[in-house]
Scaffold this motif. Structure first.
Motif, PDB file in Angstrom:
ATOM      1  N   GLU A 368      22.454  -4.444 -12.914  1.00  0.00           N
ATOM      2  CA  GLU A 368      21.756  -3.279 -12.369  1.00  0.00           C
ATOM      3  C   GLU A 368      22.769  -2.310 -11.778  1.00  0.00           C
ATOM      4  OE1 GLU A 368      18.975  -5.107  -9.458  1.00  0.00           O
ATOM      5  OE2 GLU A 368      20.135  -6.898  -9.968  1.00  0.00           O
ATOM      6  N   ILE A 369      22.472  -1.022 -11.907  1.00  0.00           N
ATOM      7  CA  ILE A 369      23.409   0.032 -11.500  1.00  0.00           C
ATOM      8  C   ILE A 369      22.682   1.027 -10.609  1.00  0.00           C
ATOM      9  CG2 ILE A 369      24.950   1.871 -12.308  1.00  0.00           C
ATOM     10  CD1 ILE A 369      25.002   0.376 -15.046  1.00  0.00           C
ATOM     11  N   TYR A 370      23.308   1.357  -9.476  1.00  0.00           N
ATOM     12  CA  TYR A 370      22.784   2.389  -8.583  1.00  0.00           C
ATOM     13  C   TYR A 370      23.884   3.396  -8.285  1.00  0.00           C
ATOM     14  CZ  TYR A 370      18.424  -0.080  -7.686  1.00  0.00           C
ATOM     15  OH  TYR A 370      17.195  -0.679  -7.832  1.00  0.00           O
ATOM     16  N   ALA A 419      19.338   6.799  -9.046  1.00  0.00           N
ATOM     17  CA  ALA A 419      20.191   7.990  -9.077  1.00  0.00           C
ATOM     18  C   ALA A 419      19.570   9.036  -8.152  1.00  0.00           C
ATOM     19  CB  ALA A 419      20.309   8.523 -10.504  1.00  0.00           C
ATOM     20  N   PRO A 420      20.324  10.050  -7.751  1.00  0.00           N
ATOM     21  CA  PRO A 420      19.777  11.046  -6.827  1.00  0.00           C
ATOM     22  C   PRO A 420      18.516  11.723  -7.365  1.00  0.00           C
ATOM     23  CG  PRO A 420      22.156  11.285  -7.024  1.00  0.00           C
ATOM     24  CD  PRO A 420      21.750  10.293  -8.058  1.00  0.00           C
ATOM     25  N   LEU A 421      17.532  11.876  -6.485  1.00  0.00           N
ATOM     26  CA  LEU A 421      16.302  12.559  -6.852  1.00  0.00           C
ATOM     27  C   LEU A 421      16.528  14.058  -6.942  1.00  0.00           C
ATOM     28  CD1 LEU A 421      13.746  10.757  -4.487  1.00  0.00           C
ATOM     29  CD2 LEU A 421      14.037  10.378  -6.942  1.00  0.00           C
ATOM     30  N   THR A 422      15.762  14.694  -7.793  1.00  0.00           N
ATOM     31  CA  THR A 422      15.719  16.160  -7.791  1.00  0.00           C
ATOM     32  C   THR A 422      14.558  16.590  -6.892  1.00  0.00           C
ATOM     33  OG1 THR A 422      14.302  16.143  -9.752  1.00  0.00           O
ATOM     34  CG2 THR A 422      16.682  16.294 -10.105  1.00  0.00           C
ATOM     35  N   GLY A 434      16.426  -5.801  -5.523  1.00  0.00           N
ATOM     36  CA  GLY A 434      17.533  -6.524  -6.128  1.00  0.00           C
ATOM     37  C   GLY A 434      17.057  -7.765  -6.864  1.00  0.00           C
ATOM     38  N   THR A 435      17.823  -8.193  -7.836  1.00  0.00           N
ATOM     39  CA  THR A 435      17.490  -9.367  -8.637  1.00  0.00           C
ATOM     40  C   THR A 435      18.323 -10.547  -8.168  1.00  0.00           C
ATOM     41  OG1 THR A 435      17.004  -7.969 -10.552  1.00  0.00           O
ATOM     42  CG2 THR A 435      17.366 -10.319 -10.966  1.00  0.00           C
ATOM     43  N   TYR A 436      17.673 -11.598  -7.749  1.00  0.00           N
ATOM     44  CA  TYR A 436      18.401 -12.790  -7.302  1.00  0.00           C
ATOM     45  C   TYR A 436      19.305 -13.296  -8.417  1.00  0.00           C
ATOM     46  CZ  TYR A 436      19.214 -17.590  -5.721  1.00  0.00           C
ATOM     47  OH  TYR A 436      19.793 -18.779  -5.346  1.00  0.00           O
ATOM     48  N   ARG A 437      20.558 -13.523  -8.062  1.00  0.00           N
ATOM     49  CA  ARG A 437      21.629 -13.921  -8.971  1.00  0.00           C
ATOM     50  C   ARG A 437      21.993 -12.820  -9.964  1.00  0.00           C
ATOM     51  NH1 ARG A 437      19.978 -20.290 -10.003  1.00  0.00           N
ATOM     52  NH2 ARG A 437      20.698 -21.046  -7.970  1.00  0.00           N
ATOM     53  N   GLY A 438      21.580 -11.606  -9.667  1.00  0.00           N
ATOM     54  CA  GLY A 438      22.041 -10.481 -10.455  1.00  0.00           C
ATOM     55  C   GLY A 438      23.424 -10.041  -9.993  1.00  0.00           C
ATOM     56  N   PHE A 439      23.995  -9.090 -10.739  1.00  0.00           N
ATOM     57  CA  PHE A 439      25.322  -8.561 -10.414  1.00  0.00           C
ATOM     58  C   PHE A 439      25.205  -7.037 -10.408  1.00  0.00           C
ATOM     59  CE2 PHE A 439      29.991  -8.040 -11.189  1.00  0.00           C
ATOM     60  CZ  PHE A 439      30.419  -8.766 -10.080  1.00  0.00           C
ATOM     61  N   MET A 440      25.260  -6.465  -9.213  1.00  0.00           N
ATOM     62  CA  MET A 440      24.932  -5.050  -9.029  1.00  0.00           C
ATOM     63  C   MET A 440      26.186  -4.189  -8.899  1.00  0.00           C
ATOM     64  SD  MET A 440      22.571  -3.311  -6.024  1.00  0.00           S
ATOM     65  CE  MET A 440      21.041  -4.056  -6.617  1.00  0.00           C
ATOM     66  N   GLU A 441      26.169  -3.083  -9.604  1.00  0.00           N
ATOM     67  CA  GLU A 441      27.210  -2.064  -9.463  1.00  0.00           C
ATOM     68  C   GLU A 441      26.629  -0.911  -8.659  1.00  0.00           C
ATOM     69  OE1 GLU A 441      30.029   0.830 -12.275  1.00  0.00           O
ATOM     70  OE2 GLU A 441      28.344  -0.280 -13.149  1.00  0.00           O
ATOM     71  N   VAL A 442      27.311  -0.548  -7.587  1.00  0.00           N
ATOM     72  CA  VAL A 442      26.878   0.563  -6.744  1.00  0.00           C
ATOM     73  C   VAL A 442      28.002   1.578  -6.681  1.00  0.00           C
ATOM     74  CG1 VAL A 442      26.127   1.280  -4.449  1.00  0.00           C
ATOM     75  CG2 VAL A 442      25.367  -0.917  -5.368  1.00  0.00           C
ATOM     76  N   ILE A 443      27.682   2.810  -7.023  1.00  0.00           N
ATOM     77  CA  ILE A 443      28.631   3.913  -6.903  1.00  0.00           C
ATOM     78  C   ILE A 443      28.194   4.767  -5.723  1.00  0.00           C
ATOM     79  CG2 ILE A 443      29.599   5.983  -7.960  1.00  0.00           C
ATOM     80  CD1 ILE A 443      28.122   3.259 -10.169  1.00  0.00           C
ATOM     81  N   LEU A 444      29.061   4.885  -4.733  1.00  0.00           N
ATOM     82  CA  LEU A 444      28.785   5.657  -3.523  1.00  0.00           C
ATOM     83  C   LEU A 444      29.468   7.008  -3.653  1.00  0.00           C
ATOM     84  CD1 LEU A 444      29.539   2.651  -1.192  1.00  0.00           C
ATOM     85  CD2 LEU A 444      27.256   3.638  -1.530  1.00  0.00           C
ATOM     86  N   GLN A 445      28.679   8.057  -3.756  1.00  0.00           N
ATOM     87  CA  GLN A 445      29.190   9.417  -3.955  1.00  0.00           C
ATOM     88  C   GLN A 445      29.018  10.184  -2.651  1.00  0.00           C
ATOM     89  OE1 GLN A 445      30.192  10.812  -7.320  1.00  0.00           O
ATOM     90  NE2 GLN A 445      31.138  12.287  -5.927  1.00  0.00           N
ATOM     91  N   PHE A 493      35.693   8.943   0.653  1.00  0.00           N
ATOM     92  CA  PHE A 493      36.250  10.200   1.125  1.00  0.00           C
ATOM     93  C   PHE A 493      35.352  11.369   0.723  1.00  0.00           C
ATOM     94  CE2 PHE A 493      39.761   7.243   0.936  1.00  0.00           C
ATOM     95  CZ  PHE A 493      40.413   7.483   2.139  1.00  0.00           C
ATOM     96  N   PRO A 494      35.378  12.456   1.483  1.00  0.00           N
ATOM     97  CA  PRO A 494      34.528  13.606   1.134  1.00  0.00           C
ATOM     98  C   PRO A 494      34.897  14.168  -0.232  1.00  0.00           C
ATOM     99  CG  PRO A 494      36.096  14.173   2.872  1.00  0.00           C
ATOM    100  CD  PRO A 494      36.175  12.700   2.697  1.00  0.00           C
ATOM    101  N   GLY A 495      33.860  14.458  -1.018  1.00  0.00           N
ATOM    102  CA  GLY A 495      34.094  14.961  -2.367  1.00  0.00           C
ATOM    103  C   GLY A 495      34.631  13.898  -3.297  1.00  0.00           C
ATOM    104  N   ALA A 496      34.378  12.636  -2.977  1.00  0.00           N
ATOM    105  CA  ALA A 496      34.922  11.528  -3.765  1.00  0.00           C
ATOM    106  C   ALA A 496      33.867  10.442  -3.931  1.00  0.00           C
ATOM    107  CB  ALA A 496      36.170  10.973  -3.093  1.00  0.00           C
ATOM    108  N   TRP A 497      34.228   9.410  -4.683  1.00  0.00           N
ATOM    109  CA  TRP A 497      33.332   8.283  -4.906  1.00  0.00           C
ATOM    110  C   TRP A 497      34.091   6.969  -4.716  1.00  0.00           C
ATOM    111  CZ3 TRP A 497      35.111   5.009  -8.675  1.00  0.00           C
ATOM    112  CH2 TRP A 497      35.951   5.546  -9.647  1.00  0.00           C
ATOM    113  N   THR A 498      33.342   5.927  -4.410  1.00  0.00           N
ATOM    114  CA  THR A 498      33.862   4.554  -4.361  1.00  0.00           C
ATOM    115  C   THR A 498      32.866   3.666  -5.092  1.00  0.00           C
ATOM    116  OG1 THR A 498      35.009   4.883  -2.249  1.00  0.00           O
ATOM    117  CG2 THR A 498      34.453   2.616  -2.862  1.00  0.00           C
TER     118      THR A 498
END
Length: 591
Positions: A368-370, A419-422, A434-445, A493-498
């Motif tokens: 799953e990806i957020y 993803a961000p709402l409009t 979340g899904t138990y025993r899943g593997f989640m990717e989260v991108i923080l923008q 960082f501002p204007g960046a992602w992790t």
């Protein structure tokens, strides 16, 4: 009299037998009385939150797998929860001390937390999680030591020291909270504290006379492990010790590849431990400095914490200018590259004998990806609020975990967007499914103008990438899939992602939030709900028998419920706990 002594001796023998019968992981007991005291850390008398009359509170020194019991007496004039930031609460989200999992402890009430620091080592801290209270104190360190049989990846240090740094206002948390509710910014902090104390008077113009400062005495030639946590409100700090190298050894429960730094940026909510060898001459004392980052230094001179490192054979006081911070006010590349340089020590053992790198996170398929985007504060329903993906989180009156237990409807929604709402932002109790025993990717923008740090309760996550600009699918080509640091709090960082990866193996309700206290207070958080459909005590322990009730379930709360000083975890735990209480009572008789 003889019969009384005979009974006492017999009872002690029974209790010792019970202790052997239920031998297992040790218990560590703490009593915390939370109250207001008056202090003047920056020379201005103010109300601070103390624990057992001390500010900051005591460091909790425990060992991997210890059962920790903390009896809390709330002597504040408002509700309270204590959060154990970085403690994963495996199987025990009931003990996390956040409004999504726990009803608050009312004023003048007792409540007892009980949890196990299962399979964890490292440096963390605790703090009050309600009502902006952390801005007035109530925090302290948590040290989780390795078990004796598990080697640490460096020579055993001479001593272990804890340092709490953080920005500070001379207004208390109530005044700061009211400022935010009045739709205003908090403004520039009044200073930076080191272990609850103001700056050493390194400059007569900048620092007034009479301020108590932190002084740490060390022995020449010895190596110390120094654990540093940024427990402040919203300011990234650069930490340094004059003329001494900081050999980074651990970050929030993970041993790192050991590298020397002359200084390190420590963002809000983050913790590190360094090995520092006292290898300088003792002609004078040395400055310990924590200064604000990414600001105009001439305008923020007063927002600098200064303590003293004093050798036992020191010949004089510290003098002269402070060691210089990084000179990159308008360029955060240095700080990002420094963050990227922090790597996981894949060959070192952590809490278990096997090497940390035996968990090959880079080879696990993401399920799953957020993509989660923040924005600067804005008006939502007539209130100044902060958002994630266009949603400003509203904590329900009934905690999410309690609502699940009693199958209440309408308390929250499992509809947090991937993803961000409009469209316009909204205020909701929107939770990630979340899904138990899943593997989640989260991108923080981070679309705000300041550095944000994000914390995930219940887990460590792998920091696999960060860069400036807008994240895209092509950004995955830059991910570190081998030795990205595993930790609980990461900077964006501002204007960046992790980008982070999370293995969802811990059942419960887990908070994902910014650690920037002002933005968190205004709604920049959500929760991840992880449920095992095969309900089992193997993946989540039962609701504790001393659980508090509130919101829709407040009618279940009985005044006498809180007189219990225990939180039951099955018969063995209960008997062990009662055994300790009885032994304490018997020893009191003998005294």
């Amino acid at each position: 009299m003889a019969s009384t002594w005979s009974f006492q001796i017999t009872l002690i023998c029974i209790l010792l037998f019970m202790g052997l019968s239920y031998a297992g992981d040790p218990f560590k007991f703490f009593n915390f009385e939370i109250s207001y005291i008056e202090a003047s850390p920056l020379g201005v008398p103010q109300q601070v939150i103390a624990i057992n009359g001390k500010f900051p509170g005591p460091t909790m020194n425990v060992t991997t797998n210890d059962n920790v019991v903390v009896n809390v007496r709330n002597k504040l004039d408002e509700e309270l929860l204590l959060h154990w930031s970085g403690v994963q609460q495996k199987k025990t989200s009931w003990q996390d001390g956040l409004p999504g999992t726990n009803c608050p402890i009312p004023s003048r009430w007792n409540w007892t937390y009980q949890f196990q620091v299962k399979d964890q080592i490292g440096s963390f801290f605790y703090f009050p999680s309600l009502n902006f209270q952390r801005a007035s104190g109530g925090f302290g360190g948590i040290t989780i030591n390795n078990r004796d049989e598990i080697p640490i990846p460096f020579d055993f240090p001479y001593d272990d020291l804890t340092i709490m740094i953080g920005d500070w206002y001379t207004r208390n948390h109530t005044a700061l909270r009211n400022t935010l509710l009045a739709r205003k910014d908090l403004g520039k902090p009044d200073g930076v504290l080191i272990n609850g104390k103001g700056p050493y008077r390194y400059n007569d113009t900048i620092v007034p006379d009479g301020i108590d400062y932190e002084e740490i005495t060390v022995h020449p030639g010895k190596t110390y492990r120094i654990r540093v946590s940024n427990v402040g409100i919203s300011t990234s700090l650069n930490f340094r010790i004059q003329n001494h190298n900081l050999l980074l050894a651990e970050a929030e429960g993970s041993y790192t590849v050991q590298q020397n730094y002359t200084s390190l940026d420590i963002h809000v909510g983050q913790s590190y431990s360094f090995l520092v060898t006292m290898d300088q001459n003792a002609s004078s004392d040395y400055y310990i400095v924590a200064s604000a980052r990414f600001v105009n230094q001439s305008q923020w001179q007063r927002v600098t914490g200064v303590g003293i490192l004093k050798y036992t054979n020191s010949k004089g006081k510290a003098h002269g200018p402070l060691p210089e911070p990084p000179q990159d006010e308008f360029d955060k590349t240095f700080s990002m590259n420094q963050a990227r340089s922090i790597r996981w020590n894949v060959s070192a053992s952590g809490a278990r004998p096997n090497p940390q790198g035996s968990f090959r996170y880079g080879s696990i398929n993401v399920t799953e990806i957020y993509v989660i985007q923040n924005l600067p504060p804005r008006m939502v329903d007539g209130k100044r609020r902060t958002t994630l993906n266009g949603i400003s989180f509203v904590n329900p009156k009934t905690p999410i975990r309690l609502a699940d237990k009693y199958k209440l409807k309408g308390v929250y929604k499992l509809d947090f967007p991937t993803a961000p709402l409009t469209g316009p932002p909204k205020m909701e109790t929107s939770v990630i499914n979340g899904t138990y025993r899943g593997f989640m990717e989260v991108i923080l923008q981070n679309n705000d103008t300041k550095v944000h740090t994000y914390h995930m309760s219940g887990y460590t996550f792998f920091v696999v990438g960060m860069d400036y600009g807008v994240w895209s699918n092509n950004s995955r080509g830059t991910y570190n899939k081998w030795d990205g640091i595993a930790r609980t709090t990461t900077q964006v960082f501002p204007g960046a992602w992790t980008a982070i990866l999370i293995s969802l193996d811990n059942v419960g309700i887990w908070n994902l939030r910014t650690e920037n206290l002002d933005s968190w207070f205004l709604g920049q958080e959500t929760y991840i709900r992880v449920v095992n459909s095969e309900a089992s005590n193997k993946t989540e322990l039962p609701m504790p028998d001393n659980a508090l009730f509130c919101g829709q379930l407040s009618k279940l709360q009985k005044p006498q419920d809180i007189s219990s000083a225990k939180s039951v975890r099955g018969d063995a735990y209960n008997i062990s706990f009662m055994m300790m209480l009885l032994v304490s009572a018997i020893f009191a008789v003998f005294q």
